[in-house]
Structures are given as C-alpha cells and as structure tokens.
Motif scaffolding. Structure first.
Motif, short mmCIF file in Angstrom:
data_model
loop_
_atom_site.label_atom_id
_atom_site.label_comp_id
_atom_site.label_asym_id
_atom_site.label_seq_id
_atom_site.Cartn_x
_atom_site.Cartn_y
_atom_site.Cartn_z
N PHE A 145 5.51 23.48 2.41
CA PHE A 145 6.63 23.03 1.58
C PHE A 145 6.49 21.54 1.27
O PHE A 145 6.63 21.12 0.13
N TYR A 146 6.17 20.73 2.27
CA TYR A 146 6.02 19.28 2.06
C TYR A 146 4.76 18.95 1.26
O TYR A 146 4.75 18.02 0.46
N GLN A 147 3.71 19.73 1.47
CA GLN A 147 2.51 19.55 0.65
C GLN A 147 2.83 19.84 -0.82
O GLN A 147 2.39 19.12 -1.71
N PHE A 148 3.62 20.88 -1.03
CA PHE A 148 4.00 21.24 -2.40
C PHE A 148 4.80 20.13 -3.06
O PHE A 148 4.54 19.78 -4.21
N THR A 149 5.75 19.55 -2.35
CA THR A 149 6.59 18.52 -2.98
C THR A 149 5.76 17.30 -3.38
O THR A 149 5.94 16.75 -4.46
N GLY A 150 4.83 16.90 -2.53
CA GLY A 150 3.96 15.77 -2.87
C GLY A 150 3.05 16.10 -4.05
O GLY A 150 2.88 15.29 -4.98
N PHE A 151 2.48 17.29 -4.01
CA PHE A 151 1.60 17.75 -5.07
C PHE A 151 2.36 17.87 -6.39
O PHE A 151 1.91 17.39 -7.44
N ALA A 152 3.54 18.48 -6.35
CA ALA A 152 4.35 18.67 -7.55
C ALA A 152 4.79 17.34 -8.13
O ALA A 152 4.75 17.13 -9.35
N PHE A 153 5.21 16.42 -7.26
CA PHE A 153 5.65 15.10 -7.74
C PHE A 153 4.53 14.42 -8.52
O PHE A 153 4.75 13.88 -9.61
#
Length: 179
Positions: free
Chosen positions: A64-72
């Motif tokens: 989930f946290y990897q996704f938020t950084g990647f998406a940002f």
C-alpha cells in the motif's frame, strides 16, 4: 492487470485523491490556475492507470505504501508533462505578430492589419536569411520554435537567437504602427 470497479471506486478515490492534490502543490499549481480542474482530472486518470498497472496487492500494508509513493510520482510526472504542453502551446501562440497584437492597443483600427501585411515584405527585406525563415515559419505557418528547429535541422537555441534578432530589427516597424 486489475480494473477499478464501481464497488471500490468511491473508497479508492476517498483514500487516494489527496495524492493528486499533493502532486499539484508540489508542481506549484494553485487552485487559482485556469487549468487547475483539467490538471486534477489528468491526475485522477493517471491514478487509475497506476492502480491498474501496479503489480502487487494493495491490501498488504507494505505494498500500500509502495503504491502511494509510486502513484504520487507518476501523477506528478503526468502533471509536469501537461504543464509543458500548456507552455508549448503558449509559445506556439506567441509569434512575432505579438508586436501587432490588438490587445496591446485596444484603440488600434482593424484596418491596420492590412497595413501590417503590406509592410511584411519590407520587414523581410531588413532581415538576414535565417531571420526571414523564422518570421515566415512563425507568422505564416504558425510553427513553434521546436517545430522550426526540427524542420530546418538546427537547435532550438539557434531559433531563439533568430527570434530575438528578428524582434530587435522589427521594433522600428512597431514604432511606425503605434504612431
């Protein structure tokens, strides 16, 4: 590849829309920007694309946290790309004819456009060959600096030099028209 379904869309956007607004802030785009709403939509579309392409399961906290950084980062890049497109469009619209822009002189008679076009051959005569190329391509063909550079196989810096020298040489025509 996963699909963002209607069942989870509301929750997904509730949790992740802040990424879009954060990326806009990071890019220095304020709500007062005329393109703000368009950029928000681009950010949201990018968010959905990233969600669909992200290979891991978002239910696991680590991913989930990897996704938020990647998406940002992906959203930020999409916004930067769009801002560059806006800038390119603005550059494309700014040609040497800005010297004769009606907005610059609201009292200017529309018949003066005819005078400008009558002076065009004289303008060309006072320019070097490369400056003539710039004037013709930018005014007649409405090409951007980048397009002119590609077409004539020179650098953008060279075209900017042509543009600046053309502007300097044509200042006396502007003075004639404003008097």
């Amino acid at each position: 590849m996963r699909i963002l379904t209607e069942e989870i869309a509301d929750d997904f956007f509730f949790v992740h829309t802040s990424l879009v607004h954060g990326a806009l802030r990071k890019c220095g785009v304020l709500r007062s920007n005329q393109n703000y709403d368009d950029l928000v939509q681009i950010g949201l579309l990018t968010l959905v694309k990233v969600y669909e392409q992200f290979p891991e399961d978002l239910c696991e906290e680590e991913y989930f946290y990897q996704f938020t950084g990647f998406a940002f980062q992906k959203i930020r890049w999409a916004i930067i790309d769009e801002l560059r497109k806006y800038q390119l469009k603005k550059e494309r619209e700014e040609t040497v004819s800005e010297f004769f822009d009606d907005e610059a002189d609201p009292d200017r008679d529309k018949n003066e456009d005819w005078i400008v076009w009558q002076l065009f051959p004289s303008m060309l005569d006072c320019l070097a060959p490369n400056e003539q190329v710039y004037l013709k391509e930018s005014v007649l063909n409405q090409l951007s600096v980048t397009d002119i550079a590609r077409k004539h196989k020179v650098s953008r810096k060279t075209v900017y030099q042509w543009k600046n020298r053309t502007a300097l040489k044509l200042n006396h025509f502007k003075a004639v028209l404003t008097n």
